[in-house]
Design a protein around this motif. Sequence first.
Motif, mmCIF file in Angstrom:
data_model
loop_
_atom_site.group_PDB
_atom_site.id
_atom_site.type_symbol
_atom_site.label_atom_id
_atom_site.label_comp_id
_atom_site.label_asym_id
_atom_site.label_seq_id
_atom_site.Cartn_x
_atom_site.Cartn_y
_atom_site.Cartn_z
ATOM 1 N N LEU A 174 0.413 -13.089 9.925
ATOM 2 C CA LEU A 174 0.182 -11.895 8.941
ATOM 3 C C LEU A 174 1.453 -10.900 9.385
ATOM 4 O O LEU A 174 1.054 -10.446 10.719
ATOM 5 C CB LEU A 174 -1.250 -11.428 8.886
ATOM 6 N N VAL A 175 2.038 -10.458 8.728
ATOM 7 C CA VAL A 175 3.091 -9.488 9.061
ATOM 8 C C VAL A 175 2.636 -8.257 8.533
ATOM 9 O O VAL A 175 2.612 -8.132 7.128
ATOM 10 C CB VAL A 175 4.599 -9.933 8.745
ATOM 11 N N GLN A 176 2.419 -7.121 9.041
ATOM 12 C CA GLN A 176 2.225 -5.849 8.639
ATOM 13 C C GLN A 176 3.134 -4.996 8.929
ATOM 14 O O GLN A 176 3.672 -4.639 10.048
ATOM 15 C CB GLN A 176 0.847 -5.333 9.118
ATOM 16 N N THR A 177 3.804 -4.177 7.971
ATOM 17 C CA THR A 177 5.094 -3.210 7.849
ATOM 18 C C THR A 177 4.592 -2.030 7.356
ATOM 19 O O THR A 177 3.919 -2.042 6.515
ATOM 20 C CB THR A 177 6.105 -4.010 7.045
ATOM 21 N N TYR A 178 4.918 -0.970 8.265
ATOM 22 C CA TYR A 178 4.873 0.389 8.221
ATOM 23 C C TYR A 178 6.089 1.117 7.859
ATOM 24 O O TYR A 178 6.880 0.686 8.644
ATOM 25 C CB TYR A 178 4.019 0.929 9.218
ATOM 26 N N GLY A 180 0.811 -1.099 -0.027
ATOM 27 C CA GLY A 180 0.070 -0.019 -0.101
ATOM 28 C C GLY A 180 0.839 1.467 -0.092
ATOM 29 O O GLY A 180 1.999 1.443 0.789
ATOM 30 N N THR A 181 0.526 2.185 -0.888
ATOM 31 C CA THR A 181 1.279 3.526 -0.698
ATOM 32 C C THR A 181 0.029 4.690 -0.602
ATOM 33 O O THR A 181 -0.794 4.733 -1.213
ATOM 34 C CB THR A 181 1.722 3.783 -2.348
ATOM 35 N N PHE A 182 0.340 5.463 0.598
ATOM 36 C CA PHE A 182 -0.826 6.318 1.027
ATOM 37 C C PHE A 182 -0.027 7.508 1.299
ATOM 38 O O PHE A 182 0.950 7.683 1.479
ATOM 39 C CB PHE A 182 -1.470 5.764 2.227
ATOM 40 N N THR A 183 -0.717 8.703 0.847
ATOM 41 C CA THR A 183 -0.470 10.114 0.997
ATOM 42 C C THR A 183 -1.352 10.859 2.110
ATOM 43 O O THR A 183 -2.595 10.701 2.028
ATOM 44 C CB THR A 183 -0.590 10.945 -0.332
ATOM 45 N N ARG A 184 -0.575 11.411 3.228
ATOM 46 C CA ARG A 184 -1.290 11.966 4.208
ATOM 47 C C ARG A 184 -1.976 13.291 3.613
ATOM 48 O O ARG A 184 -1.215 14.105 2.751
ATOM 49 C CB ARG A 184 -0.290 12.575 5.239
ATOM 50 N N LYS A 185 -3.174 13.610 3.752
ATOM 51 C CA LYS A 185 -4.065 14.644 3.294
ATOM 52 C C LYS A 185 -3.542 15.939 4.057
ATOM 53 O O LYS A 185 -3.333 17.223 3.694
ATOM 54 C CB LYS A 185 -5.514 14.705 3.478
ATOM 55 N N ASP A 186 -3.010 15.911 5.183
ATOM 56 C CA ASP A 186 -2.682 17.257 5.860
ATOM 57 C C ASP A 186 -1.314 17.686 5.651
ATOM 58 O O ASP A 186 -0.984 18.805 5.666
ATOM 59 C CB ASP A 186 -2.826 16.772 7.380
ATOM 60 N N ASN A 187 -0.383 16.632 5.277
ATOM 61 C CA ASN A 187 1.031 17.229 4.924
ATOM 62 C C ASN A 187 1.469 16.736 3.504
ATOM 63 O O ASN A 187 2.611 16.969 3.236
ATOM 64 C CB ASN A 187 1.961 17.122 6.132
ATOM 65 N N GLY A 188 0.870 15.836 2.838
ATOM 66 C CA GLY A 188 1.436 15.446 1.625
ATOM 67 C C GLY A 188 2.493 14.254 1.813
ATOM 68 O O GLY A 188 2.981 13.859 0.551
ATOM 69 N N THR A 243 4.171 10.603 2.560
ATOM 70 C CA THR A 243 3.864 9.256 1.783
ATOM 71 C C THR A 243 4.106 8.115 3.381
ATOM 72 O O THR A 243 5.042 8.170 3.795
ATOM 73 C CB THR A 243 4.713 8.745 0.831
ATOM 74 N N LEU A 244 3.066 7.293 3.428
ATOM 75 C CA LEU A 244 3.090 6.253 4.325
ATOM 76 C C LEU A 244 2.999 4.927 3.634
ATOM 77 O O LEU A 244 2.094 4.848 2.528
ATOM 78 C CB LEU A 244 1.782 6.300 5.113
ATOM 79 N N THR A 245 3.877 3.904 3.443
ATOM 80 C CA THR A 245 3.564 2.740 2.845
ATOM 81 C C THR A 245 3.541 1.711 3.980
ATOM 82 O O THR A 245 3.931 1.853 5.327
ATOM 83 C CB THR A 245 5.119 2.286 2.066
ATOM 84 N N ALA A 246 2.786 0.610 3.140
ATOM 85 C CA ALA A 246 2.505 -0.550 4.368
ATOM 86 C C ALA A 246 2.445 -1.693 3.437
ATOM 87 O O ALA A 246 2.156 -1.617 2.125
ATOM 88 C CB ALA A 246 1.079 -0.134 4.691
ATOM 89 N N HIS A 247 2.724 -2.769 4.114
ATOM 90 C CA HIS A 247 3.084 -4.066 3.384
ATOM 91 C C HIS A 247 2.194 -5.070 4.108
ATOM 92 O O HIS A 247 2.535 -4.984 5.442
ATOM 93 C CB HIS A 247 4.350 -4.516 3.164
ATOM 94 N N ARG A 248 1.519 -6.029 3.612
ATOM 95 C CA ARG A 248 1.218 -7.136 4.485
ATOM 96 C C ARG A 248 1.371 -8.268 3.628
ATOM 97 O O ARG A 248 1.198 -8.434 2.325
ATOM 98 C CB ARG A 248 -0.749 -7.204 4.333
ATOM 99 N N GLU A 249 1.991 -9.233 4.331
ATOM 100 C CA GLU A 249 2.307 -10.553 3.716
ATOM 101 C C GLU A 249 2.267 -11.794 4.986
ATOM 102 O O GLU A 249 2.252 -11.447 6.216
ATOM 103 C CB GLU A 249 3.632 -10.574 3.160
ATOM 104 N N VAL A 250 1.883 -12.826 4.474
ATOM 105 C CA VAL A 250 1.514 -13.937 5.247
ATOM 106 C C VAL A 250 2.926 -14.751 5.519
ATOM 107 O O VAL A 250 3.485 -15.177 4.533
ATOM 108 C CB VAL A 250 0.393 -15.031 4.876
#
Length: 131
Positions: A114-118, A92-100, A102-109
């Motif tokens: 289930l490992v979620q990395t931010y 996942g690639t996400f952009t914060r609306k307040d400051n522009g 980027t936050l990335t997230a990965h989910r994998e088994v």
Amino acid sequence: MAFNGTWKIDRNENYEQFMEAMGINVMKRKLGAHDNLKLTIQQDGNKFTVKESSNFRTIDIEFTLGVNFEYSLADGTELTGSWNMEGNKLVGTFTRKDNGKTLTAHREVIGDELVQTYVYEGVQAKRFFKR
């Protein structure tokens, strides 16, 4: 589909430092580190339904791979972005609306977890879930 099922938080790595980098205040960080998050994931082809249940809120999120959508974190931070599949990993690639920024997230088994990395501003955290 490997992601399907109900996953309950087991442990975190560097999660409080990640929340601090995100600008979340100390009180919310302490609460967030012990949120008892449970994810119920249902995949149907390129469509996903994810129910997030925690001590603070329960929300249903629906998304299609590669299609932008809006999402609010538990602290109210608003994001826009999308999830894509890279091999067996949801990215996942996400952009914060307040400051522009980027936050990335990965989910994998991996094994039975289930490992979620931010990653935000160079700070990485992992959350580990078990079925």
